[in-house]
Design an enzyme around this catalytic site. Structure first.
Site, mmCIF file in Angstrom:
data_model
loop_
_atom_site.group_PDB
_atom_site.id
_atom_site.type_symbol
_atom_site.label_atom_id
_atom_site.label_comp_id
_atom_site.label_asym_id
_atom_site.label_seq_id
_atom_site.Cartn_x
_atom_site.Cartn_y
_atom_site.Cartn_z
ATOM 1 N N PHE A 148 0.806 -1.222 0.000
ATOM 2 C CA PHE A 148 0.000 0.000 0.000
ATOM 3 C C PHE A 148 0.839 1.272 0.000
ATOM 4 O O PHE A 148 0.375 2.335 -0.393
ATOM 5 C CB PHE A 148 -0.940 0.018 1.227
ATOM 6 C CG PHE A 148 -0.245 0.423 2.506
ATOM 7 C CD1 PHE A 148 -0.033 1.765 2.812
ATOM 8 C CD2 PHE A 148 0.223 -0.530 3.395
ATOM 9 C CE1 PHE A 148 0.634 2.140 3.980
ATOM 10 C CE2 PHE A 148 0.883 -0.155 4.563
ATOM 11 C CZ PHE A 148 1.086 1.177 4.843
ATOM 12 N N LYS A 172 -1.427 -6.978 -9.066
ATOM 13 C CA LYS A 172 -2.410 -6.949 -7.974
ATOM 14 C C LYS A 172 -1.953 -5.901 -6.962
ATOM 15 O O LYS A 172 -1.071 -6.132 -6.143
ATOM 16 C CB LYS A 172 -2.561 -8.305 -7.288
ATOM 17 C CG LYS A 172 -3.835 -8.321 -6.445
ATOM 18 C CD LYS A 172 -3.730 -9.127 -5.184
ATOM 19 C CE LYS A 172 -3.090 -8.478 -4.013
ATOM 20 N NZ LYS A 172 -3.774 -7.319 -3.409
ATOM 21 N N GLU A 175 -5.194 -3.945 -1.745
ATOM 22 C CA GLU A 175 -6.655 -3.772 -1.734
ATOM 23 C C GLU A 175 -7.070 -2.527 -0.954
ATOM 24 O O GLU A 175 -8.222 -2.136 -0.961
ATOM 25 C CB GLU A 175 -7.340 -5.018 -1.155
ATOM 26 C CG GLU A 175 -6.966 -5.381 0.277
ATOM 27 C CD GLU A 175 -5.698 -6.240 0.394
ATOM 28 O OE1 GLU A 175 -4.781 -6.078 -0.429
ATOM 29 O OE2 GLU A 175 -5.644 -7.062 1.333
ATOM 30 N N ARG A 176 -6.073 -1.881 -0.297
ATOM 31 C CA ARG A 176 -6.440 -0.715 0.505
ATOM 32 C C ARG A 176 -6.470 0.575 -0.312
ATOM 33 O O ARG A 176 -7.108 1.542 0.086
ATOM 34 C CB ARG A 176 -5.441 -0.535 1.649
ATOM 35 C CG ARG A 176 -5.457 -1.738 2.582
ATOM 36 C CD ARG A 176 -4.591 -1.502 3.774
ATOM 37 N NE ARG A 176 -3.614 -2.561 3.935
ATOM 38 C CZ ARG A 176 -2.799 -2.668 4.960
ATOM 39 N NH1 ARG A 176 -2.828 -1.771 5.906
ATOM 40 N NH2 ARG A 176 -1.957 -3.654 5.047
ATOM 41 N N SER A 225 5.337 -7.020 3.147
ATOM 42 C CA SER A 225 5.934 -7.315 4.459
ATOM 43 C C SER A 225 6.747 -8.617 4.401
ATOM 44 O O SER A 225 6.523 -9.474 3.532
ATOM 45 C CB SER A 225 4.827 -7.422 5.510
ATOM 46 O OG SER A 225 3.944 -8.458 5.141
ATOM 47 N N CYS A 280 9.799 1.409 3.390
ATOM 48 C CA CYS A 280 10.647 0.265 3.730
ATOM 49 C C CYS A 280 12.076 0.702 3.986
ATOM 50 O O CYS A 280 12.857 -0.034 4.563
ATOM 51 C CB CYS A 280 10.621 -0.767 2.617
ATOM 52 S SG CYS A 280 11.500 -0.236 1.157
ATOM 53 N N GLU A 379 9.551 -4.640 12.728
ATOM 54 C CA GLU A 379 9.242 -3.461 11.905
ATOM 55 C C GLU A 379 7.941 -2.838 12.413
ATOM 56 O O GLU A 379 6.914 -3.511 12.454
ATOM 57 C CB GLU A 379 9.088 -3.864 10.437
ATOM 58 C CG GLU A 379 8.824 -2.673 9.524
ATOM 59 C CD GLU A 379 8.583 -3.077 8.066
ATOM 60 O OE1 GLU A 379 7.862 -4.061 7.823
ATOM 61 O OE2 GLU A 379 9.120 -2.387 7.177
#
Ligand code: NAD
Length: 487
Positions: A148, A172, A175-176, A225, A280, A379
Protein backbone atom coordinates in the site's frame (compact mmCIF):
# COMPACT_ATOMS: atom_id res chain seq x y z
CA UNK A 1 -19.20 5.18 -2.88
CA UNK A 2 -17.75 3.83 -6.10
CA UNK A 3 -17.38 0.09 -6.57
CA UNK A 4 -14.05 -0.49 -8.27
CA UNK A 5 -13.46 -2.95 -11.12
CA UNK A 6 -10.49 -4.89 -12.44
CA UNK A 7 -8.79 -3.43 -15.54
CA UNK A 8 -8.28 -6.19 -18.08
CA UNK A 9 -7.52 -6.05 -21.77
CA UNK A 10 -8.01 -2.30 -22.05
CA UNK A 11 -11.33 -2.02 -20.19
CA UNK A 12 -12.83 -2.15 -16.74
CA UNK A 13 -14.09 -5.60 -15.81
CA UNK A 14 -16.61 -5.69 -12.96
CA UNK A 15 -16.08 -8.35 -10.33
CA UNK A 16 -18.67 -10.68 -8.87
CA UNK A 17 -16.58 -11.05 -5.69
CA UNK A 18 -17.53 -9.81 -2.24
CA UNK A 19 -16.60 -6.18 -1.56
CA UNK A 20 -14.73 -4.51 1.28
CA UNK A 21 -14.60 -0.78 2.01
CA UNK A 22 -11.72 1.55 1.26
CA UNK A 23 -11.24 4.35 3.79
CA UNK A 24 -9.72 7.79 3.66
CA UNK A 25 -7.07 7.49 6.41
CA UNK A 26 -7.19 11.24 7.06
CA UNK A 27 -10.95 11.34 7.71
CA UNK A 28 -11.81 7.69 8.47
CA UNK A 29 -14.67 8.02 5.94
CA UNK A 30 -15.54 5.05 3.74
CA UNK A 31 -14.98 6.27 0.21
CA UNK A 32 -14.99 3.30 -2.18
CA UNK A 33 -15.68 -0.41 -2.33
CA UNK A 34 -13.07 -2.81 -3.60
CA UNK A 35 -14.02 -6.28 -4.76
CA UNK A 36 -12.06 -9.29 -3.63
CA UNK A 37 -11.74 -10.75 -7.09
CA UNK A 38 -12.59 -14.32 -7.92
CA UNK A 39 -10.18 -16.91 -9.23
CA UNK A 40 -11.99 -17.09 -12.57
CA UNK A 41 -11.55 -13.32 -12.93
CA UNK A 42 -7.80 -13.74 -12.42
CA UNK A 43 -7.96 -16.40 -15.13
CA UNK A 44 -9.52 -13.84 -17.50
CA UNK A 45 -6.72 -11.37 -16.76
CA UNK A 46 -4.01 -13.98 -17.26
CA UNK A 47 -5.68 -15.09 -20.50
CA UNK A 48 -5.67 -11.46 -21.68
CA UNK A 49 -1.96 -11.18 -20.86
CA UNK A 50 -1.32 -14.46 -22.68
CA UNK A 51 -3.22 -13.35 -25.77
CA UNK A 52 -1.29 -10.06 -25.89
CA UNK A 53 2.12 -11.67 -25.39
CA UNK A 54 3.03 -12.83 -28.93
CA UNK A 55 2.44 -9.49 -30.64
CA UNK A 56 3.88 -7.43 -27.80
CA UNK A 57 7.06 -9.48 -27.50
CA UNK A 58 7.47 -9.43 -31.27
CA UNK A 59 7.50 -5.62 -31.36
CA UNK A 60 10.96 -4.14 -31.62
CA UNK A 61 12.68 -3.13 -28.41
CA UNK A 62 12.85 0.41 -29.71
CA UNK A 63 9.13 0.49 -30.53
CA UNK A 64 8.25 -0.63 -27.02
CA UNK A 65 10.63 1.96 -25.64
CA UNK A 66 9.04 4.70 -27.76
CA UNK A 67 5.64 3.76 -26.41
CA UNK A 68 6.96 4.08 -22.86
CA UNK A 69 7.75 7.73 -23.58
CA UNK A 70 4.05 8.17 -24.40
CA UNK A 71 3.06 6.47 -21.13
CA UNK A 72 5.33 8.80 -19.20
CA UNK A 73 3.73 11.74 -20.97
CA UNK A 74 0.26 10.46 -20.05
CA UNK A 75 1.33 10.20 -16.42
CA UNK A 76 2.72 13.74 -16.46
CA UNK A 77 -0.37 15.24 -18.10
CA UNK A 78 -2.69 13.63 -15.53
CA UNK A 79 -0.44 14.08 -12.55
CA UNK A 80 -2.89 16.02 -10.39
CA UNK A 81 -5.70 13.44 -10.69
CA UNK A 82 -3.31 10.69 -9.64
CA UNK A 83 -2.00 12.75 -6.72
CA UNK A 84 -5.60 13.35 -5.56
CA UNK A 85 -6.27 9.61 -5.58
CA UNK A 86 -3.13 8.96 -3.54
CA UNK A 87 -4.10 11.66 -1.03
CA UNK A 88 -7.57 10.33 -0.39
CA UNK A 89 -6.84 6.58 -0.30
CA UNK A 90 -3.32 6.55 1.20
CA UNK A 91 -3.32 9.64 3.41
CA UNK A 92 0.03 10.86 2.10
CA UNK A 93 0.83 14.53 2.35
CA UNK A 94 0.76 16.59 -0.82
CA UNK A 95 4.56 16.75 -0.81
CA UNK A 96 4.93 12.96 -0.45
CA UNK A 97 2.32 12.19 -3.13
CA UNK A 98 3.89 14.72 -5.50
CA UNK A 99 7.31 13.17 -4.92
CA UNK A 100 5.88 9.72 -5.61
CA UNK A 101 4.62 10.81 -9.02
CA UNK A 102 7.99 12.37 -9.82
CA UNK A 103 9.65 9.03 -8.96
CA UNK A 104 7.07 7.17 -11.05
CA UNK A 105 7.97 9.30 -14.08
CA UNK A 106 11.66 8.53 -13.47
CA UNK A 107 10.85 4.81 -13.34
CA UNK A 108 9.18 4.91 -16.74
CA UNK A 109 12.13 6.94 -18.01
CA UNK A 110 14.50 4.30 -16.69
CA UNK A 111 12.51 1.58 -18.47
CA UNK A 112 13.00 3.40 -21.78
CA UNK A 113 16.71 2.56 -21.39
CA UNK A 114 15.97 -1.17 -21.56
CA UNK A 115 17.32 -1.49 -25.13
CA UNK A 116 20.67 -0.11 -23.96
CA UNK A 117 20.76 -2.20 -20.79
CA UNK A 118 19.70 -5.49 -22.32
CA UNK A 119 22.50 -6.01 -24.84
CA UNK A 120 23.95 -9.51 -24.59
CA UNK A 121 27.50 -10.86 -25.09
CA UNK A 122 28.80 -12.16 -28.42
CA UNK A 123 32.14 -13.96 -28.55
CA UNK A 124 33.71 -14.36 -31.96
CA UNK A 125 35.91 -17.35 -32.74
CA UNK A 126 35.48 -19.45 -29.62
CA UNK A 127 36.99 -22.10 -31.92
CA UNK A 128 37.88 -21.98 -35.58
CA UNK A 129 34.85 -20.58 -37.46
CA UNK A 130 32.65 -20.87 -34.36
CA UNK A 131 30.96 -17.94 -32.62
CA UNK A 132 28.92 -18.00 -29.42
CA UNK A 133 26.29 -15.48 -28.40
CA UNK A 134 23.33 -15.06 -26.12
CA UNK A 135 19.82 -14.07 -27.08
CA UNK A 136 17.24 -12.69 -24.67
CA UNK A 137 13.56 -13.59 -24.66
CA UNK A 138 10.87 -12.17 -22.41
CA UNK A 139 10.13 -14.53 -19.56
CA UNK A 140 6.38 -14.41 -20.38
CA UNK A 141 3.58 -13.28 -18.08
CA UNK A 142 4.89 -11.42 -15.05
CA UNK A 143 2.62 -11.06 -12.01
CA UNK A 144 3.29 -8.15 -9.67
CA UNK A 145 1.92 -8.04 -6.12
CA UNK A 146 2.30 -4.65 -4.48
CA UNK A 147 2.08 -2.99 -1.05
CA UNK A 148 0.00 0.00 0.00
CA UNK A 149 2.76 2.45 0.87
CA UNK A 150 3.73 3.52 -2.66
CA UNK A 151 0.55 2.70 -4.59
CA UNK A 152 1.96 4.03 -7.89
CA UNK A 153 5.72 3.98 -7.65
CA UNK A 154 6.17 0.35 -6.62
CA UNK A 155 3.74 -1.27 -9.09
CA UNK A 156 5.40 0.75 -11.87
CA UNK A 157 8.83 -0.27 -10.63
CA UNK A 158 7.70 -3.89 -10.81
CA UNK A 159 6.18 -3.62 -14.28
CA UNK A 160 7.66 -0.93 -16.54
CA UNK A 161 10.95 -2.68 -17.28
CA UNK A 162 8.99 -5.93 -17.47
CA UNK A 163 6.89 -4.64 -20.35
CA UNK A 164 9.90 -2.95 -21.95
CA UNK A 165 11.48 -6.43 -22.09
CA UNK A 166 8.44 -7.73 -24.00
CA UNK A 167 6.55 -9.36 -21.15
CA UNK A 168 2.90 -8.76 -20.38
CA UNK A 169 1.82 -8.14 -16.80
CA UNK A 170 -0.94 -8.77 -14.29
CA UNK A 171 -0.67 -6.46 -11.29
CA UNK A 172 -2.41 -6.95 -7.97
CA UNK A 173 -2.17 -3.68 -6.06
CA UNK A 174 -2.94 -3.40 -2.36
CA UNK A 175 -6.65 -3.77 -1.73
CA UNK A 176 -6.44 -0.71 0.50
CA UNK A 177 -5.70 1.86 -2.20
CA UNK A 178 -5.80 0.56 -5.80
CA UNK A 179 -7.55 3.51 -7.51
CA UNK A 180 -4.45 5.45 -8.55
CA UNK A 181 -3.06 2.40 -10.35
CA UNK A 182 -6.41 1.63 -11.98
CA UNK A 183 -6.51 5.18 -13.28
CA UNK A 184 -2.98 4.82 -14.64
CA UNK A 185 -3.93 1.56 -16.37
CA UNK A 186 -6.73 3.40 -18.16
CA UNK A 187 -4.41 6.29 -19.07
CA UNK A 188 -1.83 3.86 -20.47
CA UNK A 189 -4.50 2.22 -22.58
CA UNK A 190 -5.63 5.58 -23.98
CA UNK A 191 -1.98 6.44 -24.66
CA UNK A 192 -1.71 3.44 -26.97
CA UNK A 193 -0.53 0.51 -24.86
CA UNK A 194 -2.05 -2.55 -26.57
CA UNK A 195 -4.89 -4.34 -24.77
CA UNK A 196 -3.76 -7.09 -22.42
CA UNK A 197 -0.20 -5.82 -21.89
CA UNK A 198 -0.97 -4.17 -18.52
CA UNK A 199 -3.80 -5.72 -16.49
CA UNK A 200 -4.86 -4.91 -12.94
CA UNK A 201 -6.73 -7.38 -10.74
CA UNK A 202 -8.25 -6.50 -7.38
CA UNK A 203 -8.35 -8.70 -4.33
CA UNK A 204 -6.46 -10.03 -1.37
CA UNK A 205 -4.49 -13.12 -0.39
CA UNK A 206 -6.92 -15.52 -2.06
CA UNK A 207 -6.13 -14.26 -5.52
CA UNK A 208 -2.43 -14.03 -4.65
CA UNK A 209 -2.56 -17.76 -4.00
CA UNK A 210 -4.29 -18.30 -7.32
CA UNK A 211 -1.69 -16.19 -9.13
CA UNK A 212 1.10 -18.22 -7.52
CA UNK A 213 -0.49 -21.48 -8.67
CA UNK A 214 -1.45 -20.29 -12.16
CA UNK A 215 0.37 -22.38 -14.78
CA UNK A 216 0.58 -19.47 -17.26
CA UNK A 217 2.33 -17.06 -14.88
CA UNK A 218 6.07 -17.29 -15.45
CA UNK A 219 7.46 -14.88 -12.88
CA UNK A 220 6.28 -13.16 -9.72
CA UNK A 221 7.60 -9.90 -8.37
CA UNK A 222 6.38 -9.25 -4.84
CA UNK A 223 6.89 -6.24 -2.58
CA UNK A 224 5.36 -6.17 0.91
CA UNK A 225 5.93 -7.31 4.46
CA UNK A 226 8.53 -9.93 5.36
CA UNK A 227 6.19 -12.79 6.38
CA UNK A 228 4.23 -12.50 3.14
CA UNK A 229 7.41 -12.07 1.07
CA UNK A 230 8.80 -15.28 2.57
CA UNK A 231 5.50 -17.08 1.87
CA UNK A 232 5.21 -15.87 -1.75
CA UNK A 233 8.82 -16.80 -2.46
CA UNK A 234 8.45 -20.29 -0.98
CA UNK A 235 5.14 -21.02 -2.67
CA UNK A 236 6.18 -19.49 -5.97
CA UNK A 237 9.38 -21.52 -6.15
CA UNK A 238 7.38 -24.65 -5.28
CA UNK A 239 5.28 -23.88 -8.36
CA UNK A 240 8.41 -23.49 -10.45
CA UNK A 241 8.10 -19.74 -10.95
CA UNK A 242 10.83 -17.20 -10.96
CA UNK A 243 10.19 -15.20 -7.79
CA UNK A 244 11.68 -12.04 -6.40
CA UNK A 245 10.12 -11.12 -3.05
CA UNK A 246 11.08 -7.96 -1.19
CA UNK A 247 10.06 -7.61 2.45
CA UNK A 248 10.17 -5.18 5.33
CA UNK A 249 13.00 -3.27 6.92
CA UNK A 250 14.48 -1.96 10.13
CA UNK A 251 17.00 0.59 9.00
CA UNK A 252 19.73 1.98 11.23
CA UNK A 253 21.38 5.36 11.08
CA UNK A 254 24.68 5.45 12.98
CA UNK A 255 25.78 8.91 14.06
CA UNK A 256 29.43 9.24 15.02
CA UNK A 257 30.68 11.89 17.46
CA UNK A 258 32.46 13.78 14.67
CA UNK A 259 29.28 14.26 12.60
CA UNK A 260 27.72 17.69 12.29
CA UNK A 261 24.96 17.63 14.88
CA UNK A 262 22.44 19.82 13.04
CA UNK A 263 22.87 17.96 9.76
CA UNK A 264 22.53 14.59 11.49
CA UNK A 265 19.45 15.64 13.47
CA UNK A 266 17.72 16.99 10.35
CA UNK A 267 18.52 13.78 8.46
CA UNK A 268 17.28 11.53 11.27
CA UNK A 269 13.99 13.41 11.54
CA UNK A 270 13.20 13.53 7.84
CA UNK A 271 14.18 9.87 7.34
CA UNK A 272 12.21 8.65 10.36
CA UNK A 273 9.01 10.65 10.01
CA UNK A 274 8.66 11.29 6.25
CA UNK A 275 5.63 9.45 4.83
CA UNK A 276 4.65 8.82 8.48
CA UNK A 277 7.48 6.29 8.71
CA UNK A 278 5.69 4.06 6.20
CA UNK A 279 8.67 3.48 3.93
CA UNK A 280 10.65 0.26 3.73
CA UNK A 281 13.78 2.44 3.79
CA UNK A 282 12.66 4.71 6.64
CA UNK A 283 15.21 5.16 9.41
CA UNK A 284 13.58 3.55 12.42
CA UNK A 285 16.66 3.25 14.65
CA UNK A 286 19.26 5.91 15.24
CA UNK A 287 22.42 4.58 16.90
CA UNK A 288 24.30 7.40 18.61
CA UNK A 289 27.96 6.82 19.41
CA UNK A 290 29.56 8.52 22.40
CA UNK A 291 29.00 11.72 24.29
CA UNK A 292 26.91 13.56 21.69
CA UNK A 293 23.84 11.51 22.63
CA UNK A 294 22.10 13.99 24.98
CA UNK A 295 22.56 16.94 22.62
CA UNK A 296 21.53 14.94 19.58
CA UNK A 297 18.42 13.48 21.16
CA UNK A 298 17.39 16.98 22.23
CA UNK A 299 17.96 18.29 18.68
CA UNK A 300 15.89 15.43 17.24
CA UNK A 301 13.04 16.04 19.69
CA UNK A 302 13.03 19.79 19.01
CA UNK A 303 12.69 19.16 15.30
CA UNK A 304 10.22 16.26 15.56
CA UNK A 305 7.94 18.25 17.90
CA UNK A 306 7.75 21.02 15.31
CA UNK A 307 6.53 18.76 12.48
CA UNK A 308 3.18 20.06 11.29
CA UNK A 309 0.32 17.61 11.02
CA UNK A 310 -3.10 18.16 9.56
CA UNK A 311 -5.04 18.29 6.29
CA UNK A 312 -2.94 16.22 3.88
CA UNK A 313 -3.96 18.35 0.91
CA UNK A 314 -2.56 21.44 2.61
CA UNK A 315 0.96 22.01 1.31
CA UNK A 316 2.15 22.99 4.80
CA UNK A 317 1.31 19.58 6.32
CA UNK A 318 4.43 17.51 6.86
CA UNK A 319 2.98 14.35 8.34
CA UNK A 320 -0.18 12.47 7.42
CA UNK A 321 -2.04 9.61 9.04
CA UNK A 322 -1.04 5.95 8.89
CA UNK A 323 -3.00 3.71 6.57
CA UNK A 324 -5.62 2.16 8.88
CA UNK A 325 -7.12 2.00 12.35
CA UNK A 326 -5.43 -1.39 12.83
CA UNK A 327 -2.09 0.04 11.82
CA UNK A 328 -2.50 2.94 14.27
CA UNK A 329 -3.40 0.53 17.06
CA UNK A 330 -0.40 -1.69 16.25
CA UNK A 331 1.93 1.33 16.46
CA UNK A 332 0.39 2.49 19.75
CA UNK A 333 0.82 -1.04 21.15
CA UNK A 334 4.55 -0.95 20.29
CA UNK A 335 4.93 2.40 22.05
CA UNK A 336 3.09 1.05 25.12
CA UNK A 337 5.30 -2.05 25.18
CA UNK A 338 8.55 -0.08 24.81
CA UNK A 339 7.88 1.79 28.03
CA UNK A 340 7.35 -1.56 29.79
CA UNK A 341 10.64 -2.92 28.39
CA UNK A 342 12.78 -0.06 29.70
CA UNK A 343 12.55 2.42 26.81
CA UNK A 344 12.15 6.09 27.74
CA UNK A 345 9.39 7.91 25.87
CA UNK A 346 11.31 11.05 25.01
CA UNK A 347 8.54 12.23 22.67
CA UNK A 348 5.14 10.58 22.93
CA UNK A 349 3.12 10.79 19.72
CA UNK A 350 0.10 9.05 21.18
CA UNK A 351 -0.95 12.22 22.97
CA UNK A 352 -0.78 14.81 20.21
CA UNK A 353 -4.19 14.83 18.55
CA UNK A 354 -4.39 17.21 15.62
CA UNK A 355 -7.56 16.46 13.77
CA UNK A 356 -11.03 15.40 14.85
CA UNK A 357 -10.66 12.24 12.83
CA UNK A 358 -7.94 10.35 11.01
CA UNK A 359 -5.44 7.67 11.96
CA UNK A 360 -2.70 10.05 13.00
CA UNK A 361 0.20 9.18 15.24
CA UNK A 362 2.49 12.11 15.98
CA UNK A 363 6.29 11.70 15.82
CA UNK A 364 7.47 9.49 18.65
CA UNK A 365 11.04 9.11 19.95
CA UNK A 366 11.88 6.23 22.26
CA UNK A 367 15.25 6.68 23.93
CA UNK A 368 17.49 4.06 25.59
CA UNK A 369 16.26 1.23 23.35
CA UNK A 370 18.29 -1.98 23.46
CA UNK A 371 18.52 -4.84 20.96
CA UNK A 372 16.06 -7.52 21.96
CA UNK A 373 13.25 -5.05 22.67
CA UNK A 374 10.31 -5.41 20.26
CA UNK A 375 10.75 -1.83 18.99
CA UNK A 376 14.23 -2.83 17.86
CA UNK A 377 13.64 -6.31 16.52
CA UNK A 378 10.33 -5.77 14.68
CA UNK A 379 9.24 -3.46 11.90
CA UNK A 380 6.78 -0.90 13.31
CA UNK A 381 6.07 0.90 10.01
CA UNK A 382 4.98 4.16 11.59
CA UNK A 383 6.43 7.48 12.82
CA UNK A 384 8.41 5.97 15.68
CA UNK A 385 12.15 6.47 16.04
CA UNK A 386 14.13 4.31 18.46
CA UNK A 387 17.37 5.68 19.88
CA UNK A 388 20.12 3.24 20.86
CA UNK A 389 23.05 4.76 22.75
CA UNK A 390 26.47 3.06 22.45
CA UNK A 391 30.05 3.94 23.31
CA UNK A 392 31.94 2.63 20.27
CA UNK A 393 31.66 2.17 16.52
CA UNK A 394 31.91 -1.62 16.96
CA UNK A 395 28.95 -1.62 19.34
CA UNK A 396 26.97 0.28 16.69
CA UNK A 397 27.81 -2.41 14.14
CA UNK A 398 26.70 -5.07 16.64
CA UNK A 399 23.35 -3.30 17.04
CA UNK A 400 22.81 -3.41 13.28
CA UNK A 401 23.85 -7.06 13.17
CA UNK A 402 21.37 -7.90 15.95
CA UNK A 403 18.50 -7.02 13.60
CA UNK A 404 17.25 -9.71 11.25
CA UNK A 405 16.43 -7.13 8.55
CA UNK A 406 18.85 -5.73 6.02
CA UNK A 407 17.32 -3.18 3.68
CA UNK A 408 19.45 -0.16 4.51
CA UNK A 409 22.05 1.15 6.95
CA UNK A 410 23.68 4.56 7.04
CA UNK A 411 26.45 6.36 8.86
CA UNK A 412 27.02 10.07 9.45
CA UNK A 413 30.69 10.84 9.97
CA UNK A 414 33.46 13.08 8.67
CA UNK A 415 35.95 10.20 8.82
CA UNK A 416 36.37 8.82 5.31
CA UNK A 417 38.23 5.71 6.39
CA UNK A 418 35.52 4.83 8.91
CA UNK A 419 32.84 5.37 6.29
CA UNK A 420 34.59 2.89 4.02
CA UNK A 421 34.89 0.46 6.91
CA UNK A 422 31.16 0.84 7.56
CA UNK A 423 30.43 -0.11 3.96
CA UNK A 424 32.13 -3.45 4.66
CA UNK A 425 30.74 -3.99 8.17
CA UNK A 426 27.05 -3.09 7.90
CA UNK A 427 24.84 -6.05 7.01
CA UNK A 428 22.43 -4.43 4.56
CA UNK A 429 21.86 -4.26 0.83
CA UNK A 430 21.85 -0.45 0.65
CA UNK A 431 24.47 1.62 2.48
CA UNK A 432 24.34 5.37 3.07
CA UNK A 433 27.36 7.51 3.83
CA UNK A 434 26.09 10.86 5.07
CA UNK A 435 22.85 9.95 3.26
CA UNK A 436 20.10 8.75 5.63
CA UNK A 437 17.92 6.88 3.14
CA UNK A 438 20.22 5.26 0.58
CA UNK A 439 17.50 4.29 -1.90
CA UNK A 440 19.48 4.10 -5.12
CA UNK A 441 18.58 5.74 -8.41
CA UNK A 442 16.81 3.28 -10.69
CA UNK A 443 19.77 2.52 -12.94
CA UNK A 444 21.46 0.95 -9.92
CA UNK A 445 20.11 -2.19 -8.30
CA UNK A 446 17.98 -2.48 -5.15
CA UNK A 447 17.62 -5.54 -2.93
CA UNK A 448 17.74 -5.96 0.82
CA UNK A 449 19.78 -8.56 2.68
CA UNK A 450 18.67 -11.12 5.24
CA UNK A 451 14.90 -11.16 5.88
CA UNK A 452 14.36 -7.96 3.89
CA UNK A 453 14.46 -9.84 0.59
CA UNK A 454 14.01 -13.36 -0.72
CA UNK A 455 15.55 -13.17 -4.15
CA UNK A 456 18.66 -13.59 -6.26
CA UNK A 457 17.70 -10.62 -8.43
CA UNK A 458 17.24 -6.90 -7.99
CA UNK A 459 14.12 -4.76 -8.17
CA UNK A 460 15.66 -2.39 -10.67
CA UNK A 461 18.87 -1.70 -12.49
CA UNK A 462 20.58 -3.96 -14.99
CA UNK A 463 20.05 -7.07 -12.84
CA UNK A 464 16.27 -6.70 -13.08
CA UNK A 465 16.53 -7.38 -16.79
CA UNK A 466 18.06 -10.78 -16.06
CA UNK A 467 15.05 -11.59 -13.89
CA UNK A 468 12.62 -10.41 -16.56
CA UNK A 469 14.19 -12.26 -19.49
CA UNK A 470 15.55 -15.71 -20.22
CA UNK A 471 18.40 -16.38 -22.54
CA UNK A 472 19.49 -18.91 -25.07
CA UNK A 473 23.18 -19.32 -25.73
CA UNK A 474 23.84 -20.04 -29.37
CA UNK A 475 26.98 -21.70 -30.66
CA UNK A 476 27.21 -21.41 -34.43
CA UNK A 477 29.74 -22.85 -36.84
CA UNK A 478 30.21 -21.25 -40.21
CA UNK A 479 30.70 -24.21 -42.53
CA UNK A 480 33.96 -24.29 -44.48
CA UNK A 481 32.01 -24.92 -47.67
CA UNK A 482 30.07 -21.67 -47.17
CA UNK A 483 33.26 -19.72 -46.61
CA UNK A 484 34.87 -21.21 -49.71
CA UNK A 485 31.68 -20.68 -51.73
CA UNK A 486 31.63 -17.03 -50.83
CA UNK A 487 35.17 -16.49 -52.03
P1 NAD B 1 1.54 -6.71 2.98
O1 NAD B 1 2.57 -7.76 3.01
O2 NAD B 1 0.46 -6.74 4.00
O3 NAD B 1 0.77 -6.73 1.56
C1 NAD B 1 1.48 -6.70 0.35
C2 NAD B 1 0.66 -7.39 -0.73
O4 NAD B 1 0.51 -8.77 -0.38
C3 NAD B 1 -0.74 -6.82 -0.87
O5 NAD B 1 -1.06 -6.76 -2.25
C4 NAD B 1 -1.62 -7.82 -0.13
O6 NAD B 1 -2.91 -7.93 -0.67
C5 NAD B 1 -0.87 -9.12 -0.29
N1 NAD B 1 -1.01 -10.00 0.87
C6 NAD B 1 -1.18 -9.64 2.17
N2 NAD B 1 -1.22 -10.73 2.96
C7 NAD B 1 -1.05 -11.80 2.16
C8 NAD B 1 -0.99 -13.21 2.40
N3 NAD B 1 -1.09 -13.71 3.63
N4 NAD B 1 -0.80 -14.01 1.35
C9 NAD B 1 -0.67 -13.52 0.10
N5 NAD B 1 -0.73 -12.19 -0.18
C10 NAD B 1 -0.92 -11.34 0.84
O7 NAD B 1 2.30 -5.29 3.00
P2 NAD B 1 1.68 -3.84 3.11
O8 NAD B 1 1.19 -3.63 4.49
O9 NAD B 1 0.75 -3.59 1.97
O10 NAD B 1 2.99 -2.95 2.82
C11 NAD B 1 3.89 -2.60 3.83
C12 NAD B 1 5.07 -3.56 3.86
O11 NAD B 1 5.75 -3.56 2.61
C13 NAD B 1 6.13 -3.14 4.88
O12 NAD B 1 6.59 -4.28 5.55
C14 NAD B 1 7.22 -2.53 4.04
O13 NAD B 1 8.50 -2.54 4.63
C15 NAD B 1 7.15 -3.38 2.83
N6 NAD B 1 7.78 -2.74 1.69
C16 NAD B 1 8.96 -3.25 1.23
C17 NAD B 1 9.61 -2.63 0.17
C18 NAD B 1 10.94 -3.15 -0.35
O14 NAD B 1 11.36 -2.69 -1.39
N7 NAD B 1 11.60 -4.06 0.32
C19 NAD B 1 9.04 -1.52 -0.44
C20 NAD B 1 7.82 -1.05 0.05
C21 NAD B 1 7.20 -1.67 1.10
Amino acid sequence: MTQLSHFVSGRFLPSAGAVVPIFNPATEAQIDLVPLGLKEEVDVAVAAAKAALPAWSALGLQQRSNLLFDLRQALAENRQEIIDLILCQTGKTLADATAEIARAAEIIGHATATPTLSATPYTRSVAANINTYEVRYPVGIVAAISPFNFPVMIPLLQTMTAIACGNTVVVKPSERNPSALLHIAELFSKAGLPDGVFNVVLGDRTIVDHIIEHPDVAAITFVGSTPVARYVRTQGVAHNKRVQAFGGGKNHLVIMPDADLDTAANAAVSAAFGAAGQRCMAVSVVVIVGSIADDLVKAIIDRASAISMGDVADASSELGPVISAQSRQRIVDYIDAAAGEGGILALDGRQRIVEEAGWYVAPTVIDHVKPGMAVHSEEIFGPVLSVVRVETYQEAIDVISASTFGNGAAIFTNDGALATQFTDDAQAGQIGINVPIPSPVYFHGFAGWRSSAFTESKLHGRDAIDFLTRTKTITARTLQAQIEGAM
